[in-house]
Scaffold this active site. Structure first.
Site, PDB file in Angstrom:
ATOM      1  N   GLU A 128       0.822  -1.191   0.000  1.00  6.37           N
ATOM      2  CA  GLU A 128       0.000   0.000   0.000  1.00  6.37           C
ATOM      3  C   GLU A 128       0.858   1.244   0.000  1.00  6.37           C
ATOM      4  O   GLU A 128       1.983   1.245   0.504  1.00  6.37           O
ATOM      5  CB  GLU A 128      -0.903   0.001   1.236  1.00  6.37           C
ATOM      6  CG  GLU A 128      -2.021  -0.991   1.073  1.00  6.37           C
ATOM      7  CD  GLU A 128      -2.650  -1.421   2.378  1.00  6.37           C
ATOM      8  OE1 GLU A 128      -2.188  -0.967   3.440  1.00  6.37           O
ATOM      9  OE2 GLU A 128      -3.601  -2.210   2.326  1.00  6.37           O
ATOM     10  N   CYS A 141       3.335   8.411   1.654  1.00  3.93           N
ATOM     11  CA  CYS A 141       3.889   7.428   2.570  1.00  3.93           C
ATOM     12  C   CYS A 141       4.177   6.165   1.758  1.00  3.93           C
ATOM     13  O   CYS A 141       3.265   5.549   1.207  1.00  3.93           O
ATOM     14  CB  CYS A 141       2.864   7.181   3.679  1.00  3.93           C
ATOM     15  SG  CYS A 141       3.417   5.996   4.882  1.00  3.93           S
ATOM     16  N   CYS A 148       7.022  -7.149   6.998  1.00  2.00           N
ATOM     17  CA  CYS A 148       8.201  -6.669   7.725  1.00  2.00           C
ATOM     18  C   CYS A 148       8.760  -7.853   8.498  1.00  2.00           C
ATOM     19  O   CYS A 148       7.992  -8.654   9.036  1.00  2.00           O
ATOM     20  CB  CYS A 148       7.805  -5.542   8.689  1.00  2.00           C
ATOM     21  SG  CYS A 148       9.203  -4.840   9.598  1.00  2.00           S
ATOM     22  N   CYS A 152       7.038  -5.590  15.868  1.00  2.00           N
ATOM     23  CA  CYS A 152       6.669  -4.650  16.925  1.00  2.00           C
ATOM     24  C   CYS A 152       5.223  -4.956  17.349  1.00  2.00           C
ATOM     25  O   CYS A 152       4.368  -5.200  16.492  1.00  2.00           O
ATOM     26  CB  CYS A 152       6.801  -3.215  16.430  1.00  2.00           C
ATOM     27  SG  CYS A 152       8.483  -2.855  15.875  1.00  2.00           S
ATOM     28  N   CYS A 155       2.114  -2.988  15.847  1.00  2.00           N
ATOM     29  CA  CYS A 155       2.088  -2.713  14.405  1.00  2.00           C
ATOM     30  C   CYS A 155       1.419  -3.842  13.628  1.00  2.00           C
ATOM     31  O   CYS A 155       1.809  -5.003  13.735  1.00  2.00           O
ATOM     32  CB  CYS A 155       3.509  -2.493  13.906  1.00  2.00           C
ATOM     33  SG  CYS A 155       3.591  -2.278  12.116  1.00  2.00           S
ATOM     34  N   CYS A 387      -0.878   5.115  10.227  1.00  3.85           N
ATOM     35  CA  CYS A 387       0.356   4.418  10.590  1.00  3.85           C
ATOM     36  C   CYS A 387       0.090   3.035  11.153  1.00  3.85           C
ATOM     37  O   CYS A 387      -0.767   2.872  12.018  1.00  3.85           O
ATOM     38  CB  CYS A 387       1.086   5.163  11.681  1.00  3.85           C
ATOM     39  SG  CYS A 387       1.486   6.821  11.274  1.00  3.85           S
TER      40      CYS A 387
HETATM   41  N1  SAH Z   1       9.556   0.202  10.002  1.00  2.01           N
HETATM   42  C1  SAH Z   1       9.718   1.595  10.134  1.00  2.01           C
HETATM   43  C2  SAH Z   1       8.810   2.413   9.244  1.00  2.01           C
HETATM   44  C3  SAH Z   1       7.375   1.975   9.100  1.00  2.01           C
HETATM   45  S1  SAH Z   1       6.300   2.207  10.470  1.00  2.01           S
HETATM   46  C4  SAH Z   1       9.577   2.028  11.572  1.00  2.01           C
HETATM   47  O1  SAH Z   1       9.143   1.227  12.378  1.00  2.01           O
HETATM   48  O2  SAH Z   1       9.940   3.167  11.873  1.00  2.01           O
HETATM   49  C5  SAH Z   1       5.985   3.950  10.510  1.00  2.01           C
HETATM   50  C6  SAH Z   1       5.637   4.478  11.907  1.00  2.01           C
HETATM   51  O3  SAH Z   1       4.334   4.038  12.314  1.00  2.01           O
HETATM   52  C7  SAH Z   1       6.606   4.001  12.970  1.00  2.01           C
HETATM   53  O4  SAH Z   1       6.934   5.034  13.864  1.00  2.01           O
HETATM   54  C8  SAH Z   1       5.781   2.947  13.667  1.00  2.01           C
HETATM   55  O5  SAH Z   1       6.277   2.697  14.948  1.00  2.01           O
HETATM   56  C9  SAH Z   1       4.416   3.575  13.667  1.00  2.01           C
HETATM   57  N2  SAH Z   1       3.335   2.642  13.921  1.00  2.01           N
HETATM   58  C10 SAH Z   1       3.292   1.327  13.659  1.00  2.01           C
HETATM   59  N3  SAH Z   1       2.112   0.798  14.070  1.00  2.01           N
HETATM   60  C11 SAH Z   1       1.390   1.808  14.587  1.00  2.01           C
HETATM   61  C12 SAH Z   1       0.069   1.893  15.133  1.00  2.01           C
HETATM   62  N4  SAH Z   1      -0.732   0.844  15.195  1.00  2.01           N
HETATM   63  N5  SAH Z   1      -0.348   3.093  15.572  1.00  2.01           N
HETATM   64  C13 SAH Z   1       0.440   4.192  15.459  1.00  2.01           C
HETATM   65  N6  SAH Z   1       1.677   4.158  14.932  1.00  2.01           N
HETATM   66  C14 SAH Z   1       2.157   2.994  14.509  1.00  2.01           C
HETATM   67 FE1  SF4 Z   2       8.202  -3.347  11.063  1.00  3.21          FE
HETATM   68 FE2  SF4 Z   2       5.955  -2.259  11.960  1.00  3.21          FE
HETATM   69 FE3  SF4 Z   2       8.043  -2.516  13.607  1.00  3.21          FE
HETATM   70 FE4  SF4 Z   2       8.149  -0.706  11.619  1.00  3.21          FE
HETATM   71  S1  SF4 Z   2       6.745  -0.683  13.358  1.00  3.21           S
HETATM   72  S2  SF4 Z   2       9.761  -2.179  12.203  1.00  3.21           S
HETATM   73  S3  SF4 Z   2       6.965  -1.800  10.031  1.00  3.21           S
HETATM   74  S4  SF4 Z   2       6.901  -4.204  12.654  1.00  3.21           S
END
Ligand code: SAH
Ligand code: SF4
Length: 412
Positions: A128, A141, A148, A152, A155, A387
């Site tokens: 996406e 974005c 990934c 996390c 996420c 995000c």
């Molecule tokens: N992998 C990279 C970039 C993609 S995520 C990273 O982790 O930085 C982009 C941003 O969205 C990151 O700061 C991530 O921590 C945040 N993010 C992921 N899941 C989220 C959620 N459910 N709610 C708000 N922010 C989130």
């Molecule tokens: Fe991967 Fe999501 Fe963690 Fe970013 S926030 S490193 S996309 S698992």
């Protein structure tokens, strides 16, 4: 404290990551989209263009590809007919295929893009790409991986099992697709009713590598793509308007500054290693001290070019006032901006978003310490584009999950 960033650290127990399962296999007629000048020269050499003509031909191709955004060789009127035919025979100007476009009430657009799988008989992948228009800018974005490898806890993307690195062409291709769909090429118009920046300039002005995937785990492709995007004789989005977001792949932070020279965002989310180990498991490999040391040494870092620290607000987990105080202490001396992100829920998520009142108090502490602390308002929630909600339809949501999401969006 002196920390050696060059050697591989010992990894604390409990850190595991998924291995990329698939590779990209180049099709018989590959696309020229995303190629550097050197790669275009090599393509021309392959077609027998004499070396004395190559530079001039590269300049022409570069202009048609990245300034004009053309999709056929036929329109390249200053390129000889024979060469156009030879190019057509061997290459395409294809971008990733758009399988769906969703437009939110706030003007956010999400495109679902189809990318080939490793084997033609296997299912294709989907990623996406999201466009967020604001008054004076339009931010795209962009995704760097299908899924990934990291996990996390907050996420949605991290829950996807299948992982493939995107190629530089597929990364640049996302920007081309957005500009195609927004009529953002010279002589084109935006679609009727589209929400775009109102200053009369271009529709896509900023790029954030904050879509699916960890960009610094696909470093070379991200670097090559962003150097094409920033080239001022082409797409020409300045490096100041491009941000790479990382969950903390320490060895590639320095390389990002040196080899790409774009802005850095770091997903911090916790101020203590025990908590960050849980939320961002990569912390077990590169703990907070190591991460911040790499940030302090980020090439080109000045007060005018700060690092953005992202902090997702999770109810009862990392949202206390003592966390806020610890955060400002931790970042002391680093030219920084702090981005507080309300957690965007998704079906099956084990966290909740912190209360607004708590977020406001947290942001006050950060603000009083001298940081601007804008709370990023989630955009495009009605189309699941915010995000961490990016997860391709490879794993489709059930009807019940969709209903739950709609209900969540309604209660905002
Ligand atoms: N992998 C990279 C970039 C993609 S995520 C990273 O982790 O930085 C982009 C941003 O969205 C990151 O700061 C991530 O921590 C945040 N993010 C992921 N899941 C989220 C959620 N459910 N709610 C708000 N922010 C989130
Ligand atoms: Fe991967 Fe999501 Fe963690 Fe970013 S926030 S490193 S996309 S698992």
């Amino acid at each position: 404290m002196s920390i050696n960033l060059e050697s591989e650290p010992t990894v604390a127990p409990g850190f595991s990551e998924k291995a990329p399962l698939e590779r990209y296999v180049e099709p018989a007629r590959p696309s020229l989209v995303g190629r550097s000048r050197g790669q275009l020269a090599a393509a021309l050499a392959e077609l027998g263009v004499p070396s004395a003509h190559r530079n001039m031909r590269v300049q022409q191709l570069w202009h048609w590809l990245y300034v004009r955004g053309v999709t056929t060789f036929e329109v390249m009127t200053n390129v000889s007919k024979e060469l156009r035919a030879a190019l057509e025979n061997r290459f395409t100007l294809a971008r990733p295929e758009v399988v769906a476009e969703q437009i939110s009430v706030d003007g956010t657009r999400k495109w679902l893009l189809r990318l080939p799988g490793e084997n033609p008989d296997k299912r294709p992948h989907e990623v996406e790409c999201v466009y967020i228009p604001e008054t004076g800018r339009g931010t795209l974005c962009v995704s760097s991986q299908v899924g990934c490898t990291l996990n996390c806890t907050f996420c949605h993307t991290g829950t996807q099992r299948l992982v493939r690195n995107l190629t530089a062409g597929e990364i640049v291709g996302q920007i081309m697709v957005a500009r195609d769909r927004l009529g953002d090429w010279p002589g084109e118009r935006p679609p009727e009713g589209a929400i775009i920046p109102t200053d009369g300039g271009r529709s896509v002005t900023n790029i954030v590598m904050m879509g699916m995937g960890e960009p610094l785990y696909n470093f070379e492709a991200v670097r090559d793509a962003l150097l094409v995007v920033a080239d001022n004789e082409g797409i020409a989005i300045s490096k100041r308007k491009i941000t790479v977001s990382t969950s903390g792949v320490v060895p590639n932070i320095k390389r990002t500054g040196e080899e790409i020279g774009v802005m850095l965002a770091v997903s911090l989310h916790a101020v203590r290693n025990d908590l960050r180990n849980e939320l961002v498991p990569l912390n077990r490999k590169y703990p907070i001290e190591m991460l911040l040391e790499a940030c302090r040494n980020y090439p080109g870092l000045t007060n005018a070019k700060r690092i953005t620290f992202e902090y997702v607000m999770l109810k009862g987990i990392n949202d206390s006032l003592s966390d806020a105080k610890a955060l400002v202490r931790l970042l002391a001396g680093i030219p920084a901006k702090i981005n507080l992100i309300p957690f965007n829920p998704w079906p099956g998520a084990r966290h909740e978003c912190a209360d607004w009142e708590t977020i406001e108090k947290f942001s006050e502490v950060v603000f009083n310490a001298g940081y601007s602390a804008p709370v990023r308002t989630p955009r495009g929630r009605d189309i699941l584009a915010a995000c961490g909600q990016l997860k391709s339809a490879t794993e489709k949501l059930s009807v019940r999950e969709r209903m739950a999401l709609r209900a969540m969006a309604m209660t905002e």
